[in-house]
Design an enzyme around this catalytic site. Structure first.
Site, short mmCIF file in Angstrom:
data_model
loop_
_atom_site.label_atom_id
_atom_site.label_comp_id
_atom_site.label_asym_id
_atom_site.label_seq_id
_atom_site.Cartn_x
_atom_site.Cartn_y
_atom_site.Cartn_z
N GLY A 163 3.73 12.14 -31.17
CA GLY A 163 2.83 11.01 -31.43
C GLY A 163 1.43 11.23 -30.88
O GLY A 163 0.75 10.27 -30.51
N THR A 182 -1.27 11.91 -32.34
CA THR A 182 -2.36 11.37 -33.16
C THR A 182 -2.49 9.85 -33.04
O THR A 182 -3.38 9.25 -33.64
CB THR A 182 -2.16 11.74 -34.65
OG1 THR A 182 -0.91 11.22 -35.10
CG2 THR A 182 -2.18 13.25 -34.85
N GLY A 183 -1.61 9.22 -32.27
CA GLY A 183 -1.69 7.77 -32.08
C GLY A 183 -2.65 7.40 -30.97
O GLY A 183 -3.27 8.26 -30.32
N GLN A 184 -2.80 6.10 -30.75
CA GLN A 184 -3.69 5.61 -29.69
C GLN A 184 -3.36 6.23 -28.34
O GLN A 184 -4.20 6.87 -27.70
CB GLN A 184 -3.58 4.08 -29.59
CG GLN A 184 -4.29 3.51 -28.37
CD GLN A 184 -4.03 2.03 -28.15
OE1 GLN A 184 -4.91 1.22 -28.35
NE2 GLN A 184 -2.82 1.67 -27.75
N ARG A 215 3.04 14.45 -37.84
CA ARG A 215 3.74 14.45 -39.12
C ARG A 215 2.86 15.05 -40.22
O ARG A 215 1.66 14.86 -40.22
CB ARG A 215 4.15 13.02 -39.50
CG ARG A 215 5.32 12.50 -38.70
CD ARG A 215 5.61 11.06 -39.01
NE ARG A 215 4.53 10.18 -38.57
CZ ARG A 215 4.57 8.87 -38.65
NH1 ARG A 215 5.62 8.27 -39.16
NH2 ARG A 215 3.55 8.14 -38.23
N GLN A 273 7.85 4.28 -34.76
CA GLN A 273 7.39 3.25 -35.69
C GLN A 273 7.17 2.05 -34.79
O GLN A 273 8.11 1.37 -34.41
CB GLN A 273 8.44 2.98 -36.77
CG GLN A 273 7.98 2.08 -37.92
CD GLN A 273 7.47 0.72 -37.50
OE1 GLN A 273 6.26 0.49 -37.40
NE2 GLN A 273 8.38 -0.21 -37.22
N THR A 286 8.81 -0.40 -23.90
CA THR A 286 7.94 -1.49 -24.34
C THR A 286 8.35 -2.83 -23.73
O THR A 286 9.53 -3.09 -23.48
CB THR A 286 7.98 -1.62 -25.87
OG1 THR A 286 7.31 -2.82 -26.28
CG2 THR A 286 9.41 -1.70 -26.39
N TYR A 331 12.59 -3.25 -33.87
CA TYR A 331 11.80 -2.35 -33.03
C TYR A 331 12.28 -2.42 -31.59
O TYR A 331 12.54 -1.39 -30.95
CB TYR A 331 10.32 -2.72 -33.11
CG TYR A 331 9.46 -2.07 -32.06
CD1 TYR A 331 9.15 -0.72 -32.12
CD2 TYR A 331 8.96 -2.81 -30.99
CE1 TYR A 331 8.35 -0.12 -31.15
CE2 TYR A 331 8.16 -2.22 -30.01
CZ TYR A 331 7.87 -0.87 -30.10
OH TYR A 331 7.09 -0.29 -29.12
#
Length: 346
Positions: A10, A12-14, A35, A89, A131, A154
């Site tokens: 991940g 490329t995420g925040q 991805r 996700q 989370t 989630y």
């Protein structure tokens, strides 16, 4: 000294982009899994990719946490000292529409990585991105001992990844830890998340490209911090002598409604509210122009009313506490989006 090697799923995420920056400054070699896509999806880390002096220290690999073989090949090849599993996700509302994919990526993704660490016999530290959504309907404040009551696919998937991380830690003596991060935002937040949707909407209103923002449950309360600060705790958790689980939060809660009001003040608008339910509106006190409306389509099938973390354990053991407050965060996001859109429109 030989540089440490970190693998970020991940990237490329925040969070992945901020963590990559942080680790590169710590003199790590950073590998990231992204991805395969027919369009470019590296905008959050493009500034790092384009730095000539980082070309040997930042390496990207195609892969996906739903693909065991791809994960195995990357991990075996680079034998990382630390793995940060941030891939997911991560949109709560989307998880109701795509529950199977959410479970595959968010729950089984963690299992796949932990199995690879175990089967390769790697001396590797593992961080699992958990989370605050785990707490769901549990009354605040929430800490490491609070009851989990997930209210979405989630959150249920993340509950599995939380527990499987603890199980592999205890069963196989893997240095595996969970960071239970409460809401953390930034100018790099995805535009479908409420804070970025608000900051982007306000930027468009300021530039006269939009008349009104549509939002969902404005009475949901959240504990909001800055993602840039929160990624530091990931590193602290991984590098503490003992693996454990930690809550990362500000300890303050603000409603979506209040966040919107704070954000409009950045462009000099004092927002007022009137009406009830789906007919409630936010309007400019001065001009009386309606700037915010409620839309039923942005409500979740199950709402989470109030999340507020107690990160006393993190402050005591890891010597960390947040410095950026919500007003500063909102200002940074709105001003950043104004500049972003100026470059796009003009």
């Amino acid at each position: 000294m030989k540089k440490k090697i970190a693998l970020i799923t991940g990237i490329t995420g925040q969070d992945g982009s901020y963590l990559a920056e942080f680790l590169l400054k710590k003199n790590y070699i950073v590998h990231g899994i992204k991805r395969r896509s027919s369009s470019y999806n590296t905008e959050r880390i493009d500034h790092l990719i384009k730095e000539p002096h980082l070309k040997n220290d930042l390496i990207l690999h195609y892969g996906d946490v739903v693909d065991s073989l791809a994960l195995y090949n990357v991990i075996k090849k680079i034998t990382p000292n630390e793995i940060y599993n941030l891939a997911a996700q991560s949109h709560v509302a989307v998880s109701f529409e795509s529950p199977e994919y959410t479970a595959n990526a968010d729950a089984l993704g963690a299992l796949r990585i932990l199995e690879i660490i175990k089967n390769l016999g790697l001396n590797c530290k593992y961080y699992q991105a958990s989370t605050s959504e785990l707490y769901g309907s549990t009354k605040p404040p929430q800490d490491e001992k609070s009851k989990f009551e997930p209210q979405s696919p989630y959150a249920a998937a993340k509950l599995y990844s939380y527990h499987i991380t603890k199980i592999y830690r205890n069963a196989y003596n893997i240095h595996a830890s969970n960071g239970i991060l409460f809401n953390h935002e930034s100018p790099r937040r995805g535009e479908t998340f409420v804070t970025r949707k608000v900051s982007m909407g306000i930027a468009k209103i300021f530039l006269k490209k939009l008349n009104c923002i549509y939002v969902g449950n404005i009475y949901a309360k959240r504990d909001w911090g800055h993602a840039k600060e929160y990624v530091e705790t990931m590193w602290k958790i991984v590098n503490y002598k003992k693996p454990d689980d930690y809550v990362i939060s500000t300890g303050k809660t603000v409603s979506v409604k209040e966040f919107i009001k704070i954000s409009f003040k950045v462009i000099g608008i004092n927002l007022a509210w009137k009406g009830k339910g789906l007919k409630e509106i936010g309007y400019d006190k001065k001009t009386k122009k309606v700037l915010v409306r409620i839309s039923k389509k942005y409500f979740r099938p199950l709402e989470v009313d109030n999340l507020m973390g107690n990160s006393s354990k993190t402050k005591k053991i890891l010597k960390w506490k947040p410095k950026i407050n919500l007003k500063q965060l909102a200002k940074e996001m709105v001003l950043s989006d104004i500049e972003l859109l100026k470059n796009k429109y003009y």
